[in-house]
Design a protein around this motif. Sequence first.
Motif, PDB file in Angstrom:
ATOM      1  N   ALA A  19       0.794  -1.226   0.000  1.00 29.62           N
ATOM      2  CA  ALA A  19       0.000   0.000   0.000  1.00 29.62           C
ATOM      3  C   ALA A  19       0.833   1.287   0.000  1.00 29.62           C
ATOM      4  N   PRO A  20       1.859   1.440   0.857  1.00 23.31           N
ATOM      5  CA  PRO A  20       2.629   2.691   0.834  1.00 23.31           C
ATOM      6  C   PRO A  20       3.312   2.944  -0.511  1.00 23.31           C
ATOM      7  N   PHE A  21       3.856   1.890  -1.108  1.00 27.43           N
ATOM      8  CA  PHE A  21       4.540   2.024  -2.390  1.00 27.43           C
ATOM      9  C   PHE A  21       3.552   2.432  -3.478  1.00 27.43           C
ATOM     10  N   VAL A  22       2.393   1.784  -3.526  1.00 31.82           N
ATOM     11  CA  VAL A  22       1.389   2.092  -4.544  1.00 31.82           C
ATOM     12  C   VAL A  22       0.809   3.487  -4.317  1.00 31.82           C
ATOM     13  N   ARG A  23       0.601   3.869  -3.062  1.00 31.10           N
ATOM     14  CA  ARG A  23       0.091   5.216  -2.768  1.00 31.10           C
ATOM     15  C   ARG A  23       1.074   6.279  -3.263  1.00 31.10           C
ATOM     16  N   ALA A  24       2.359   6.029  -3.077  1.00 25.73           N
ATOM     17  CA  ALA A  24       3.369   6.981  -3.548  1.00 25.73           C
ATOM     18  C   ALA A  24       3.324   7.129  -5.060  1.00 25.73           C
ATOM     19  N   LEU A  25       3.079   6.027  -5.780  1.00 24.76           N
ATOM     20  CA  LEU A  25       2.966   6.082  -7.237  1.00 24.76           C
ATOM     21  C   LEU A  25       1.756   6.895  -7.673  1.00 24.76           C
ATOM     22  N   CYS A  26       0.730   6.925  -6.814  1.00 22.85           N
ATOM     23  CA  CYS A  26      -0.477   7.708  -7.119  1.00 22.85           C
ATOM     24  C   CYS A  26      -0.273   9.192  -6.823  1.00 22.85           C
ATOM     25  N   LEU A  27       0.692   9.510  -5.970  1.00 24.39           N
ATOM     26  CA  LEU A  27       0.916  10.899  -5.561  1.00 24.39           C
ATOM     27  C   LEU A  27       2.011  11.597  -6.353  1.00 24.39           C
ATOM     28  N   LEU A  28       3.007  10.822  -6.823  1.00 25.11           N
ATOM     29  CA  LEU A  28       4.165  11.415  -7.492  1.00 25.11           C
ATOM     30  C   LEU A  28       4.363  10.778  -8.865  1.00 25.11           C
ATOM     31  N   PRO A  29       4.668  11.584  -9.894  1.00 23.66           N
ATOM     32  CA  PRO A  29       4.806  11.047 -11.262  1.00 23.66           C
ATOM     33  C   PRO A  29       6.186  10.447 -11.540  1.00 23.66           C
ATOM     34  N   LEU A  30       6.634   9.560 -10.658  1.00 25.92           N
ATOM     35  CA  LEU A  30       7.941   8.935 -10.843  1.00 25.92           C
ATOM     36  C   LEU A  30       7.795   7.582 -11.523  1.00 25.92           C
ATOM     37  N   ARG A  31       8.846   7.153 -12.181  1.00 25.67           N
ATOM     38  CA  ARG A  31       8.864   5.797 -12.718  1.00 25.67           C
ATOM     39  C   ARG A  31       8.874   4.821 -11.548  1.00 25.67           C
ATOM     40  N   PRO A  32       8.189   3.692 -11.666  1.00 27.46           N
ATOM     41  CA  PRO A  32       8.162   2.721 -10.559  1.00 27.46           C
ATOM     42  C   PRO A  32       9.552   2.302 -10.104  1.00 27.46           C
ATOM     43  N   GLY A  33      10.464   2.092 -11.060  1.00 28.29           N
ATOM     44  CA  GLY A  33      11.823   1.695 -10.700  1.00 28.29           C
ATOM     45  C   GLY A  33      12.544   2.757  -9.903  1.00 28.29           C
ATOM     46  N   ALA A  34      12.333   4.027 -10.273  1.00 29.97           N
ATOM     47  CA  ALA A  34      12.967   5.132  -9.537  1.00 29.97           C
ATOM     48  C   ALA A  34      12.390   5.239  -8.133  1.00 29.97           C
ATOM     49  N   MET A  35      11.087   5.019  -8.009  1.00 25.30           N
ATOM     50  CA  MET A  35      10.441   5.065  -6.687  1.00 25.30           C
ATOM     51  C   MET A  35      10.990   3.943  -5.807  1.00 25.30           C
ATOM     52  N   ALA A  36      11.109   2.750  -6.371  1.00 22.44           N
ATOM     53  CA  ALA A  36      11.587   1.597  -5.596  1.00 22.44           C
ATOM     54  C   ALA A  36      13.033   1.767  -5.152  1.00 22.44           C
ATOM     55  N   ALA A  37      13.826   2.521  -5.918  1.00 19.07           N
ATOM     56  CA  ALA A  37      15.255   2.679  -5.610  1.00 19.07           C
ATOM     57  C   ALA A  37      15.528   3.744  -4.551  1.00 19.07           C
TER      58      ALA A  37
END
Length: 386
Positions: free
Chosen positions: A233-251
């Motif tokens: 949930a926190p990871f997916v919520r962040a993807l909904c809030l910020l226009p980052l690539r998933p790989g960049a968010m995970a890193a």
Amino acid sequence: MATDLSKVGERERLKAQREPHWQRLRAGCFLGFRPSKRGGAGSWIARVYDEDSGKYRVKSLGDFGALAGNARFSAAKKEAEAVAELVEAGGEIRAKIETVADACRAYAASRPEAEARFVRYIYSDSLAKVKLDRLRRRHLAEWRKQLEKKPSLVSRRKEGEPKVRARAPSTVNRDMAVLRAALAKVLSPGAPNSEAAWQEALKSIPNANGRRTLYLDRGQRRTLLEQVDAEAAPFVRALCLLPLRPGAMAALTAGDFDKRTQELTIGKDKTGKPRRIRLPSDGAKLLSKQAAGKLPSAPLFMRSNGKAWNKESWKLPIAEAVAAAGLPREATAYTLRHSTITDLVSAGLPLLTIAQISGTSAEMIERHYGHLASDAAVKALAKLAL
């Protein structure tokens, strides 16, 4: 008994192996020899201790194949001693860029995504060993033909055959683009319509960049968040809030977020260049909670096993949440980035600002989302109507 690499007969009896056979020339300076498995001249390597870093520096010296067998040791010894003098004087060893693989490694040194593509499609291919001064259009044309035939992996299943699909033209273009960029750093374009015109074999397929048309509105994204499991949930919520690539968010690591200034540093992304962005309050609150109590080097979005998320670990929870929420099954982690960018463009935010935040070019934003900017302008003008 110490190895004596100066004797041709002794070198010929050495076993071919990954680790070179070393001979000590003097304190902190070694000369290595790696026999060829195919009966070639073998290769020579210098290894020198660097007191400043407390580590050994290694440099490949080549095979000296143009020299007679009894002259190769002397030439290699001279080169190794020159390397030692350079290191001891505080100089930097620069790896020779002789092959396609060398050019790719040099280019990918600060570009993780490029390195990942090279690992998949270059280093294990015969193209990797081609000398740059002998690279011709036919080498790259053959590599491209094989790449276009190679299916794209859709998902890895624990049981059964992996799910694949035909490689899309846009995917071929992206794979070729990084190789083209790596070679352009060390090679000049060849004469047009000749075998030396290596660049012609890597021309992009025209009109291949299809738009990502699947858009999830805010209500659909809220429903998705309600269905996703607690770990993701926190990871997916962040993807909904910020226009980052998933790989960049995970890193991202905990140290990338500055709670005091509410700024986030994105270091590992497609562009390879770090950037800082100021976060809205909702995003800052989420990241503050994720960073709390973690070491700076710890993953900002951590799984229950203590590891960072990656493409293979986030696929399943998102797919399950998509199905449970009754959303289009094509929705993926990248759909959330596309949807967030769509909202920003529709809200009238300058395209250059959106490009800077999302880590892409204004040209790409204009190409894929420019029609939305026009719609936003029409709505703004409508409000001015008397």
